[in-house]
Enzyme design. Structure first.
Site, PDB file in Angstrom:
ATOM      1  N   ASP A 103      -6.740  -9.977  12.267  1.00 10.69           N
ATOM      2  CA  ASP A 103      -6.038 -10.585  11.133  1.00 10.69           C
ATOM      3  C   ASP A 103      -5.067 -11.702  11.513  1.00 10.69           C
ATOM      4  O   ASP A 103      -4.073 -11.929  10.820  1.00 10.69           O
ATOM      5  CB  ASP A 103      -5.320  -9.509  10.297  1.00 10.69           C
ATOM      6  CG  ASP A 103      -6.277  -8.454   9.790  1.00 10.69           C
ATOM      7  OD1 ASP A 103      -7.439  -8.805   9.505  1.00 10.69           O
ATOM      8  OD2 ASP A 103      -5.882  -7.288   9.678  1.00 10.69           O
TER       9      ASP A 103
ATOM     10  N   ARG B 217       0.855  -1.185   0.000  1.00 13.09           N
ATOM     11  CA  ARG B 217       0.000   0.000   0.000  1.00 13.09           C
ATOM     12  C   ARG B 217       0.894   1.238   0.000  1.00 13.09           C
ATOM     13  O   ARG B 217       1.953   1.235   0.609  1.00 13.09           O
ATOM     14  CB  ARG B 217      -0.845  -0.055   1.279  1.00 13.09           C
ATOM     15  CG  ARG B 217      -1.920   0.929   1.412  1.00 13.09           C
ATOM     16  CD  ARG B 217      -2.800   0.624   2.624  1.00 13.09           C
ATOM     17  NE  ARG B 217      -3.668  -0.513   2.351  1.00 13.09           N
ATOM     18  CZ  ARG B 217      -4.003  -1.441   3.231  1.00 13.09           C
ATOM     19  NH1 ARG B 217      -3.558  -1.386   4.464  1.00 13.09           N
ATOM     20  NH2 ARG B 217      -4.799  -2.431   2.889  1.00 13.09           N
TER      21      ARG B 217
END
Length: 176
Positions: free
Chosen positions: A120, A23
């Site tokens: 996560d 990202r």
């Protein structure tokens, strides 16, 4: 390692363990820059995902990066309080191109009342197998999850009561 200057605008590049880009944040204003610590601010900045999709952040944020800690902290300033998104990651490096780190999937989301959730874990386990995270990385990250939880409970660092007020004020100064 280079040191970013206060007031400078720079990009943030997040990578995965295999070296692929994860990202990119288009812009962060440096509010404090030393060899070991970068505190920055951004608002409505463009973020580009590894697949090319883009989105714009919705609220002002103060970002905390450390060159010796295996996490970074994004403090999002919302109408109902401060939310913290803590990325378990490599320590940052800065090379004049961007502030860079490796994202290791695990995240801790902290709510305005200082309750928190570890996120996560499945993604961490899957990527660990896929990319071959070494045992030493797993041990380092587990120690840093524990350290981050202590910081949250003790209101240390970015979780301190006056942290956001001080750095958001400085961000507004640079934003003009």
């Amino acid at each position: 390692m280079a040191v970013p200057n206060e007031g400078q605008k720079l990009q943030i590049h997040s990578y995965k363990h295999d070296g692929n880009i994860h990202r990119i944040w288009d812009e962060m204003t440096v509010l404090k820059g030393t060899r070991n610590l970068v505190i920055g601010g951004n608002d409505k900045t463009m973020v580009t995902e590894s697949d090319g999709r883009t989105w714009i952040t919705r609220e002002p944020a103060i970002c905390y990066f450390h060159a010796e800690l295996w996490f970074n902290i994004i403090c999002m300033i919302r109408e109902d309080g401060i939310y913290y998104y803590c990325n378990l990651s490599s320590p940052f490096v800065y090379d004049h191109e961007a502030l860079k780190y490796i994202d290791y999937d695990l995240d801790i989301k902290v709510f305005p009342d200082m309750t928190y959730t570890l996120l996560d874990e499945d993604e961490y386990e899957a990527h660990g197998k896929l990319m071959g995270y070494p045992d030493v990385i797993d041990q380092i990250l587990q120690r840093n999850v524990d350290k981050l939880v202590r910081w949250i409970r003790q209101r240390k660092g970015p979780f301190a009561p006056d942290f956001i007020d001080i750095w958001y004020e400085r961000f507004l100064f640079y934003r003009g």
